[in-house]
Each structure stands twice: as structure tokens, then as C-alpha cells.
Design a protein around this motif. Structure first.
Motif, short mmCIF file in Angstrom:
data_model
loop_
_atom_site.label_atom_id
_atom_site.label_comp_id
_atom_site.label_asym_id
_atom_site.label_seq_id
_atom_site.Cartn_x
_atom_site.Cartn_y
_atom_site.Cartn_z
N ALA A 1 48.86 52.49 39.20
CA ALA A 1 48.10 51.26 39.40
C ALA A 1 48.62 50.55 40.64
O ALA A 1 49.83 50.39 40.81
CB ALA A 1 48.22 50.35 38.18
N GLU B 1 44.89 54.46 39.52
CA GLU B 1 44.26 54.02 38.27
C GLU B 1 43.39 52.78 38.46
O GLU B 1 42.30 52.68 37.90
CB GLU B 1 45.34 53.72 37.23
CG GLU B 1 44.76 53.31 35.88
CD GLU B 1 45.83 53.10 34.85
OE1 GLU B 1 46.42 52.01 34.84
OE2 GLU B 1 46.08 54.03 34.06
N SER B 2 43.88 51.82 39.24
CA SER B 2 43.14 50.58 39.48
C SER B 2 43.71 49.92 40.71
O SER B 2 44.79 50.28 41.21
CB SER B 2 43.23 49.64 38.27
OG SER B 2 44.58 49.27 38.03
N PRO C 1 38.61 50.91 39.32
CA PRO C 1 38.23 49.52 39.12
C PRO C 1 39.01 48.59 40.06
O PRO C 1 40.18 48.85 40.38
CB PRO C 1 38.60 49.26 37.65
CG PRO C 1 38.68 50.62 37.03
CD PRO C 1 39.16 51.53 38.10
N HIS D 1 32.30 48.14 38.50
CA HIS D 1 33.51 47.67 37.83
C HIS D 1 34.35 46.93 38.87
O HIS D 1 35.34 47.45 39.39
CB HIS D 1 34.30 48.82 37.21
CG HIS D 1 35.33 48.38 36.23
ND1 HIS D 1 35.85 49.21 35.27
CD2 HIS D 1 35.96 47.18 36.04
CE1 HIS D 1 36.75 48.56 34.55
NE2 HIS D 1 36.83 47.32 35.01
N LYS D 2 33.92 45.72 39.18
CA LYS D 2 34.59 44.92 40.21
C LYS D 2 34.53 43.46 39.81
O LYS D 2 33.53 42.98 39.26
CB LYS D 2 33.93 45.12 41.57
CG LYS D 2 32.45 44.71 41.63
CD LYS D 2 31.87 44.85 43.03
CE LYS D 2 30.41 44.37 43.08
NZ LYS D 2 29.86 44.43 44.45
N TRP E 1 44.90 42.17 33.63
CA TRP E 1 44.10 43.19 34.31
C TRP E 1 44.66 44.59 34.06
O TRP E 1 43.91 45.52 33.75
CB TRP E 1 44.05 42.88 35.80
CG TRP E 1 43.55 44.00 36.65
CD1 TRP E 1 44.29 44.81 37.47
CD2 TRP E 1 42.19 44.45 36.78
NE1 TRP E 1 43.49 45.73 38.10
CE2 TRP E 1 42.20 45.53 37.70
CE3 TRP E 1 40.99 44.05 36.22
CZ2 TRP E 1 41.02 46.21 38.06
CZ3 TRP E 1 39.83 44.72 36.58
CH2 TRP E 1 39.86 45.78 37.47
N LEU E 2 45.96 44.74 34.20
CA LEU E 2 46.57 46.06 34.02
C LEU E 2 46.37 46.59 32.60
O LEU E 2 46.25 47.79 32.39
CB LEU E 2 48.06 46.00 34.36
CG LEU E 2 48.41 45.77 35.83
CD1 LEU E 2 49.90 45.53 36.00
CD2 LEU E 2 47.96 46.95 36.69
N HIS F 1 43.81 45.49 30.36
CA HIS F 1 42.43 45.55 29.88
C HIS F 1 41.41 45.96 30.94
O HIS F 1 40.28 46.31 30.60
CB HIS F 1 42.02 44.18 29.33
CG HIS F 1 42.89 43.68 28.21
ND1 HIS F 1 42.88 44.24 26.94
CD2 HIS F 1 43.82 42.68 28.18
CE1 HIS F 1 43.75 43.60 26.17
NE2 HIS F 1 44.33 42.65 26.89
N LEU F 2 41.77 45.82 32.22
CA LEU F 2 40.84 46.07 33.33
C LEU F 2 39.58 45.21 33.18
O LEU F 2 38.47 45.62 33.51
CB LEU F 2 40.46 47.56 33.42
CG LEU F 2 41.63 48.50 33.76
CD1 LEU F 2 41.14 49.94 33.81
CD2 LEU F 2 42.29 48.12 35.07
N LYS F 3 39.81 43.98 32.72
CA LYS F 3 38.72 43.02 32.53
C LYS F 3 39.19 41.62 32.89
O LYS F 3 40.40 41.35 32.94
CB LYS F 3 38.23 43.02 31.07
CG LYS F 3 37.60 44.33 30.61
CD LYS F 3 37.16 44.22 29.15
CE LYS F 3 36.53 45.54 28.68
NZ LYS F 3 36.09 45.45 27.26
N THR G 1 33.69 43.19 33.06
CA THR G 1 34.10 44.14 34.10
C THR G 1 33.34 43.94 35.40
O THR G 1 33.55 44.68 36.36
CB THR G 1 33.88 45.58 33.61
OG1 THR G 1 32.50 45.76 33.27
CG2 THR G 1 34.75 45.89 32.41
#
Length: 348
Positions: free
Chosen positions: A127, A150-151, A255, A293-294, A322-323, A325-327, A332
Motif C-alpha cells: 500500500a 494495493e492502494s 483504489p 474507486h476514487k 482507508w488502509l 476499509h478502502l472507503k 468508494t
């Protein structure tokens, strides 16, 4: 490279690897790992369960600084800051008349670190967390290596939507290896973005400058009693609206979360700069990302130096969330505002 592992008994196989990259002028020790009160972003993430790595690109912090030890290789415009003069120094043309780094060399260094982390921690993906000019390196790298990233979390990203895509015909580029920064220049630039009461803690300028000097054993002996910071000179290309949209990677398999301060005058050029390489816009980056997904979050009462402002805790918590849930706010996709209490709401 530095590491902060929050597991007291050693590595755990399920721990997510996070790599943090600095901007143009501040080493990772001062930007991500300031040893004062609650300001260490890296420690906060490590204590939340992440294995955090921080890298300095060549020419920054305690990394190798080739050609930068010689005061003759300082920008001619900055040589007057070298008072008293270092022994043997005479102002004039640099004896190494080229810039130190470029987009290719920076991305190669990032790649080396990513591969080492993947092997050392036995993970497929890493990440990314980048601040400011880190976007020039992490953004294109993620686009071209989606199976390894990953993100992407970008704080105050520098983004020229109409910047060039192609490298110059000559590398290294003519110029000089080293800019110089002063303690007063650091503070005065920051002062222009202070718009709210208690936006910056009293005495924090001295804490940050001391950390910068601690990571520049040569620069701290130059110039005024408080020292000078040596800032690498690098030539960049390949980070623009075309790159950000390429293949639908950003916002797709990688994402993206973008966060920036509402008073950050470095990332949003106003009025627009006639030079497309120096015309920057954070909303333009959000719009250029092709995937769905941004997310983009504007931080109230914050400037470009938000990592050392009172909003820093909210930045830490936002990154941690964020790390995991990525939300943001359960979503998203979208644009949001964050107040000084850390409350998030959809932007008008």
C-alpha cells in the motif's frame, strides 16, 4: 529506508505492508516520523497494525547525496546563502552542471524498495502513502505496476494535468544538483497558508527544522547558525491527465484516496500558471482518474504542511481507516469535506 513495525513480538504474516514516500524538500524523518508529541504518522499506522516502511530517494535525508557535498554544485541563485563560506568555496558555475535525479531514476529506486518489501515480507502488494511531489513517482509507478500496488493514498499531491509525457532527449538534464532552503524561508512559506486560529502549534517550526537538520549532516554546517537544507534537483515527466487515466488502473485495480488542505496554495495554482509544467490542480487529478474507486477529501483549516498542523491527527485516522476499509464514509466514490473535528460530509 526506515521501518516502524507495531508488533512487539516481531513480524506477523498477515500484517499489511505500507510504503511512505516524501515530497520535494522534506526527508521522511521530518515528514512522516517527527519525534514530537503525536506527529509521527508512521508510528500511528504501525500502532494500528501495519508494517510501515519509509524511503528517502537519492539526494534526500540520509540517503546518498552524490555531487551534493560540494558547495560549488549549489544553484548559482542560492550560493549567496553560503555565508560564512565553506572552506575552499568560491561562488561560480557548478562543476557538475546537471540535475541530480529524474523520473526514471526515482521510479527505479521506488521499484527496488517495493521488490525488497515484497520479498522480505512475503506479500504480493504494497500500500502506497505519498505526500506532495511523491505523486510524480508513486502515481505512474502504480499505473505501470498494478499487481504490486494495493492502494494509493496521496496527501496534497502535485499534479500538472497538461504536463509532458515524454522524457527529454538529453539525460541527465543540464542544471545543478542542489537547491538550498533556509529556516526562515521554510517558516515564511508556511505562514502564507495559515488562515485559522490554532492551525499550527506554537514551536512546531523549530521542531520540524531540527528534524530536517538532523537528517542533513552537511547542510546543517552551512550558512547561517540554524543551517541550510540541501534539496535535490530533479527533472520530471509522465505524470498528467493521460497517465492518470491510463488503462483505468487508478481507481480500478488500484483504489485511490486524495486528501488536501483547503488553504494549500502549492497544489492548486491560482491564477493558472501559463507554464503547463507548473500549473497544478488536485481536482483535475480526481477528474482524470478513470476508475470508479476514487475519493477526494478536502481538509478544513489546513495547508500544504498539514502533516505538522493541528489537522494531522485527522490525517492519521483517515489514512488508517482507508488502509483498512478502502472507503470514506462507507463509500468508494465521491468528494468529501472534513472539518477540524474529523467529521466527514459530502462536499456541496
Amino acid at each position: 529506508m526506515r521501518e516502524r513495525d507495531g508488533t512487539p513480538l516481531g513480524h506477523l504474516p498477515e500484517r499489511k505492508a505500507v510504503l511512505m514516500l516524501h515530497g520535494r524538500s522534506v526527508p521522511v524523518a521530518a515528514g512522516f516520523d517527527l519525534k514530537h508529541a503525536s506527529y509521527s504518522w508512521a508510528d500511528h499506522l504501525a500502532k494500528a497494525g501495519y508494517d510501515v516502511f519509509m524511503m528517502d530517494l537519492q539526494g534526500s535525508g540520509l540517503s546518498p547525496r552524490p555531487r551534493m557535498e560540494d558547495p560549488r554544485n549549489v544553484s548559482p541563485a542560492h550560493q549567496n546563502l553560503l555565508k560564512p563560506r565553506p572552506p575552499g568555496f568560491t561562488p561560480g558555475t557548478p562543476n557538475y552542471a546537471f540535475q541530480l535525479n529524474n523520473s526514471n531514476s526515482d521510479r527505479d529506486e521506488l521499484h527496488t524498495v517495493v521488490e525488497w518489501i515484497r520479498k522480505e515480507r512475503n506479500v504480493a502488494k504494497v500500500a502506497f502513502v505519498g505526500w506532495s511531489a511523491a505523486a510524480f513517482t508513486m502515481g505512474p509507478y502504480a499505473v505501470n505496476n498494478p499487481t504490486k500496488v494495493e492502494s494509493l493514498f496521496l496527501l496534497a499531491p502535485i499534479f500538472p494535468p497538461e504536463g509532458t509525457s515524454t522524457p527529454p532527449s538529453q539525460l541527465p538534464q543540464p542544471g545543478f544538483p542542489t537547491f538550498l532552503g533556509t529556516r526562515w524561508g521554510f517558516e515564511s512559506g508556511w505562514n502564507t497558508e495559515l488562515r485559522c486560529e490554532n492551525q499550527r502549534e506554537p514551536g512546531i517550526v523549530e521542531k520540524v527544522w531540527a528534524a530536517v537538520m538532523e537528517n542533513d549532516p552537511v547542510g546543517r554546517t552551512w550558512g547561517p547558525p540554524e543551517g541550510l537544507s540541501r534539496i535535490r534537483n530533479f527533472f520530471r515527466w509522465g505524470w498528467n491527465k493521460t497517465t492518470a487515466a491510463q488503462g483505468g488502473v487508478l481507481g480500478g485495480s488500484v483504489p485511490v484516496l486524495i486528501a488536501y488542505g483547503e488553504y494549500d496554495t502549492q497544489v492548486n495554482t491560482s491564477p493558472p500558471n501559463p507554464n503547463p509544467e507548473l500549473d497544478f490542480s488536485v481536482p483535475a487529478l480526481y477528474n482524470a482518474i478513470a476508475g470508479s474507486h476514487k475519493l477526494m477529501v478536502k481538509l478544513a483549516c489546513a495547508g500544504h504542511s498539514v502533516v505538522w498542523e493541528t489537522q494531522h491527527k485527522n490525517v492519521h485516522n483517515l489514512t488508517k481507516h482507508w488502509l483498512e476499509h478502502l472507503k470514506v464514509d462507507g463509500k468508494t466514490l465521491g468528494v468529501f469535506d472534513m472539518n477540524t473535528n474529523g467529521d466527514i460530509s459530502p462536499a456541496p
